[in-house]
Write an enzyme that holds these catalytic residues in place. Sequence first.
Site, mmCIF file in Angstrom:
data_model
loop_
_atom_site.group_PDB
_atom_site.id
_atom_site.type_symbol
_atom_site.label_atom_id
_atom_site.label_comp_id
_atom_site.label_asym_id
_atom_site.label_seq_id
_atom_site.Cartn_x
_atom_site.Cartn_y
_atom_site.Cartn_z
ATOM 1 N N ARG A 106 0.840 -1.190 0.000
ATOM 2 C CA ARG A 106 0.000 0.000 0.000
ATOM 3 C C ARG A 106 0.875 1.239 0.000
ATOM 4 N NH1 ARG A 106 -5.630 -1.106 0.963
ATOM 5 N NH2 ARG A 106 -5.727 -3.346 0.696
ATOM 6 N N HIS A 122 12.217 -4.345 -1.224
ATOM 7 C CA HIS A 122 11.571 -4.891 -2.427
ATOM 8 C C HIS A 122 12.538 -5.891 -3.052
ATOM 9 C CE1 HIS A 122 8.805 -4.961 -5.793
ATOM 10 N NE2 HIS A 122 9.833 -4.850 -6.609
#
Length: 154
Positions: A106, A122
């Site tokens: 989000r 990530h």
Amino acid sequence: MNSAAIGGELCGKIGGERLGVLISAGGRSAMNIHEACMSGELGDARIAIVIAHREEIEGVTRCRAAGLRVAVLAQGDAQADALDDRIDAALTAAKVDLVCLAGYLRHFRVGERWRGRTLNIHPGLLPDFGGPGMFGLHVHRAVLAAGSSQSGCT
């Protein structure tokens, strides 16, 4: 230098003994951070709070089972700004020094409060392997499918 050493170095530079970890799925990165904290790899760092946006995700169960404090802050009908304010309030109440976006899918409002105090974990190089649907194994598969000669954690 391994990621734990980098994390420990960052925690030490900003006084980051209290971590806020935001998750969206399985919570494996949160658990890895927790294990690194417990083993001393991250110095005196400890997870002060884990924030998720859905109660039913596996990461909520995993983190609670590990004894971590978990707050589920669903957007529901609230405006995005209201959710951002609730996230900020939860992190502030937990006296968080450093925010780790550990598979958090989000938007997170960095703003002035968290500028220089936020890490986004990530599994692939951004922006090439980011965006909708690009999380976990999907990222690694996309890197292989693209024939990319480089990959890494961003």
